[in-house]
Design a protein around this motif. Structure first.
Motif, PDB file in Angstrom:
ATOM      1  N   ILE A 109     -12.742  69.485  20.532  1.00 42.23           N
ATOM      2  CA  ILE A 109     -12.559  70.530  21.534  1.00 42.23           C
ATOM      3  C   ILE A 109     -13.069  70.053  22.892  1.00 42.23           C
ATOM      4  O   ILE A 109     -12.386  70.199  23.908  1.00 42.23           O
ATOM      5  CB  ILE A 109     -13.262  71.837  21.098  1.00 42.23           C
ATOM      6  N   LYS A 110     -14.259  69.485  22.907  1.00 34.85           N
ATOM      7  CA  LYS A 110     -14.821  69.016  24.170  1.00 34.85           C
ATOM      8  C   LYS A 110     -13.942  67.926  24.776  1.00 34.85           C
ATOM      9  O   LYS A 110     -13.668  67.945  25.974  1.00 34.85           O
ATOM     10  CB  LYS A 110     -16.241  68.492  23.969  1.00 34.85           C
ATOM     11  N   THR A 111     -13.488  66.999  23.967  1.00 37.65           N
ATOM     12  CA  THR A 111     -12.647  65.912  24.463  1.00 37.65           C
ATOM     13  C   THR A 111     -11.335  66.439  25.031  1.00 37.65           C
ATOM     14  O   THR A 111     -10.898  66.010  26.109  1.00 37.65           O
ATOM     15  CB  THR A 111     -12.362  64.891  23.328  1.00 37.65           C
ATOM     16  N   LEU A 112     -10.703  67.362  24.328  1.00 40.06           N
ATOM     17  CA  LEU A 112      -9.430  67.914  24.801  1.00 40.06           C
ATOM     18  C   LEU A 112      -9.617  68.735  26.074  1.00 40.06           C
ATOM     19  O   LEU A 112      -8.801  68.647  26.997  1.00 40.06           O
ATOM     20  CB  LEU A 112      -8.764  68.741  23.708  1.00 40.06           C
ATOM     21  N   HIS A 113     -10.695  69.503  26.166  1.00 43.14           N
ATOM     22  CA  HIS A 113     -10.977  70.250  27.402  1.00 43.14           C
ATOM     23  C   HIS A 113     -11.221  69.282  28.559  1.00 43.14           C
ATOM     24  O   HIS A 113     -10.736  69.505  29.671  1.00 43.14           O
ATOM     25  CB  HIS A 113     -12.188  71.173  27.223  1.00 43.14           C
ATOM     26  N   TRP A 114     -11.982  68.234  28.306  1.00 41.62           N
ATOM     27  CA  TRP A 114     -12.267  67.244  29.342  1.00 41.62           C
ATOM     28  C   TRP A 114     -10.970  66.586  29.820  1.00 41.62           C
ATOM     29  O   TRP A 114     -10.739  66.456  31.020  1.00 41.62           O
ATOM     30  CB  TRP A 114     -13.233  66.189  28.785  1.00 41.62           C
TER      31      TRP A 114
END
Length: 167
Positions: A109-114
């Protein structure tokens, strides 16, 4: 071991309460099935074989509040790398969703948001690929339902809660 009254996560059905165990006749054989009632889809009932190992691997026990805080804290401040190879990224993200590992889901999730933000910084018209957007939605649904249920907050409050923990 699954008991009547347990709250579990079952595949795409999400958070479910085990409401019973009943014998059902399928393919002319009588077998025991768990009766599950999805928490967020109360009109549904799901039946899961009590003897099928394949089905049992799709059942996960829900985390406690302490376990959620621990998972979120372990992810705090970590940097994540974008997987440029689309095929490899799809394979890895698909496996993360199948496994249901909360730390890996948070990382995804964090990677995709970033990456989504990086694309917007380049051009307002740039977006995630459809497959990445689908991975993000499914990962957030999975995590948000569980975290909201356990922490007694609204599903839409989960992602802000996670980022407030300095993810």
């Amino acid at each position: 071991m699954i008991n009547i009254g347990d709250i579990i996560i079952y595949g795409s059905h999400g958070i479910c309460k085990v409401t019973g165990l009943q014998d059902m006749c399928i393919d002319e054989k009588i077998r025991p099935y768990y009766v599950l009632k999805p928490v967020y889809h109360t009109a549904s009932t799901v039946y899961v074989s009590a003897i099928s190992d394949r089905r049992k691997t799709e059942i996960r026990h829900i985390l406690s509040a302490d376990e959620i805080f621990s998972v979120v804290k372990k992810m705090s401040g970590k940097d994540f790398t974008w997987i440029k190879d689309n095929r490899k990224r799809k394979e890895i993200y698909g496996q993360i969703l199948a496994d249901g590992n909360r730390s890996e889901l948070l990382k995804m999730i964090k990677t995709l948001h970033w990456h989504k933000q990086e694309l917007k910084n380049i051009s307002k018209d740039r977006k995630l690929q459809n497959s990445d957007e689908d991975f993000l939605k499914y990962a957030e649904k999975t995590l948000c339902e569980e975290f909201a249920y356990v922490l007694n907050i609204k599903r839409e409050e989960v992602i802000p809660f996670i980022y407030a923990q300095r993810l």
